[in-house]
Design a protein around this motif. Sequence first.
Motif, PDB file in Angstrom:
ATOM      1  N   GLN A 141      31.711  16.692 -58.794  1.00 55.02           N
ATOM      2  CA  GLN A 141      32.898  17.340 -58.231  1.00 55.02           C
ATOM      3  C   GLN A 141      33.303  18.563 -59.050  1.00 55.02           C
ATOM      4  OE1 GLN A 141      34.261  16.531 -55.171  1.00 55.02           O
ATOM      5  NE2 GLN A 141      35.104  18.572 -55.554  1.00 55.02           N
ATOM      6  N   LYS A 144      30.911  21.311 -58.047  1.00 58.00           N
ATOM      7  CA  LYS A 144      31.257  21.840 -56.717  1.00 58.00           C
ATOM      8  C   LYS A 144      32.505  22.709 -56.782  1.00 58.00           C
ATOM      9  CE  LYS A 144      29.180  18.177 -53.908  1.00 58.00           C
ATOM     10  NZ  LYS A 144      29.475  17.061 -52.969  1.00 58.00           N
ATOM     11  N   ASP A 145      33.501  22.270 -57.525  1.00 58.33           N
ATOM     12  CA  ASP A 145      34.717  23.069 -57.685  1.00 58.33           C
ATOM     13  C   ASP A 145      34.387  24.421 -58.318  1.00 58.33           C
ATOM     14  OD1 ASP A 145      36.172  20.950 -56.614  1.00 58.33           O
ATOM     15  OD2 ASP A 145      36.964  20.283 -58.568  1.00 58.33           O
ATOM     16  N   GLN A 147      31.530  25.959 -58.161  1.00 57.74           N
ATOM     17  CA  GLN A 147      30.800  26.758 -57.179  1.00 57.74           C
ATOM     18  C   GLN A 147      31.761  27.381 -56.168  1.00 57.74           C
ATOM     19  OE1 GLN A 147      28.035  23.635 -55.929  1.00 57.74           O
ATOM     20  NE2 GLN A 147      26.331  24.801 -56.818  1.00 57.74           N
ATOM     21  N   ASN A 148      32.740  26.589 -55.739  1.00 55.02           N
ATOM     22  CA  ASN A 148      33.692  27.075 -54.740  1.00 55.02           C
ATOM     23  C   ASN A 148      34.533  28.242 -55.233  1.00 55.02           C
ATOM     24  OD1 ASN A 148      32.834  25.225 -52.832  1.00 55.02           O
ATOM     25  ND2 ASN A 148      34.405  23.726 -53.366  1.00 55.02           N
ATOM     26  N   ASN A 157      21.876  23.519 -56.129  1.00 56.19           N
ATOM     27  CA  ASN A 157      22.189  22.157 -55.711  1.00 56.19           C
ATOM     28  C   ASN A 157      22.986  21.481 -56.831  1.00 56.19           C
ATOM     29  OD1 ASN A 157      22.072  19.331 -55.306  1.00 56.19           O
ATOM     30  ND2 ASN A 157      20.185  19.536 -54.116  1.00 56.19           N
ATOM     31  N   PRO A 158      24.225  21.047 -56.567  1.00 55.40           N
ATOM     32  CA  PRO A 158      25.045  20.457 -57.629  1.00 55.40           C
ATOM     33  C   PRO A 158      24.450  19.151 -58.172  1.00 55.40           C
ATOM     34  CG  PRO A 158      26.127  20.218 -55.504  1.00 55.40           C
ATOM     35  CD  PRO A 158      24.931  21.099 -55.292  1.00 55.40           C
TER      36      PRO A 158
END
Length: 184
Positions: A141, A144-145, A147-148, A157-158
């Motif tokens: 997570q 992903k955060d 990356q966002n 790919n996380p």
Amino acid sequence: MSSLARKEVSELLEGRGRLILDAACKLFAEQSFEGTSTAQIAAAATVAEGTIYRYFSNKRDLLDAVVAELIRNTHEGAISALSGVSCPKRRVQIFVRNHLRSIDQDHNAAHLYIREVHGSEAYGQSSSRRMNKQYASTLVQMIKDGQNDGHFDGASNPYIFRDVIFGSLQHCAMNFLIDAQRYD
């Protein structure tokens, strides 16, 4: 872990349950899981051998409890250390430092996880694996955060990033546990 349905985790962490967990961790790390008997654990914990079975279904269940405690403590430590930190790069750095600190603080349990649990057939169905997946999802997570909001490459790919980090951590853990090499 089937016996945890019978005994609350908090009960295991105090009194006789705590003595049994501590004795098992020490003996499993010194002698190996297979090389340790429940009679030896009972003697080291200064309890009757039958008392072990009031808390744990079997010796494998006891090993799983030792490792589950390490994972739980590591995850709780990470969550606490990450509180109030918003920068994704800094969060990953804190996560890694917390992980290494956990290995340093509980090297017997970490050694057991690597040597006795992680590669075993029983690991796939263990509570330790379920807990480890939750712990790893915390890292995913964060990635992903990051990356966002543009801190990390959004095309990567996380889950591969997670695997690279955990692979590196396992390598560091092996160096620490086998060669006493520290990472400050």
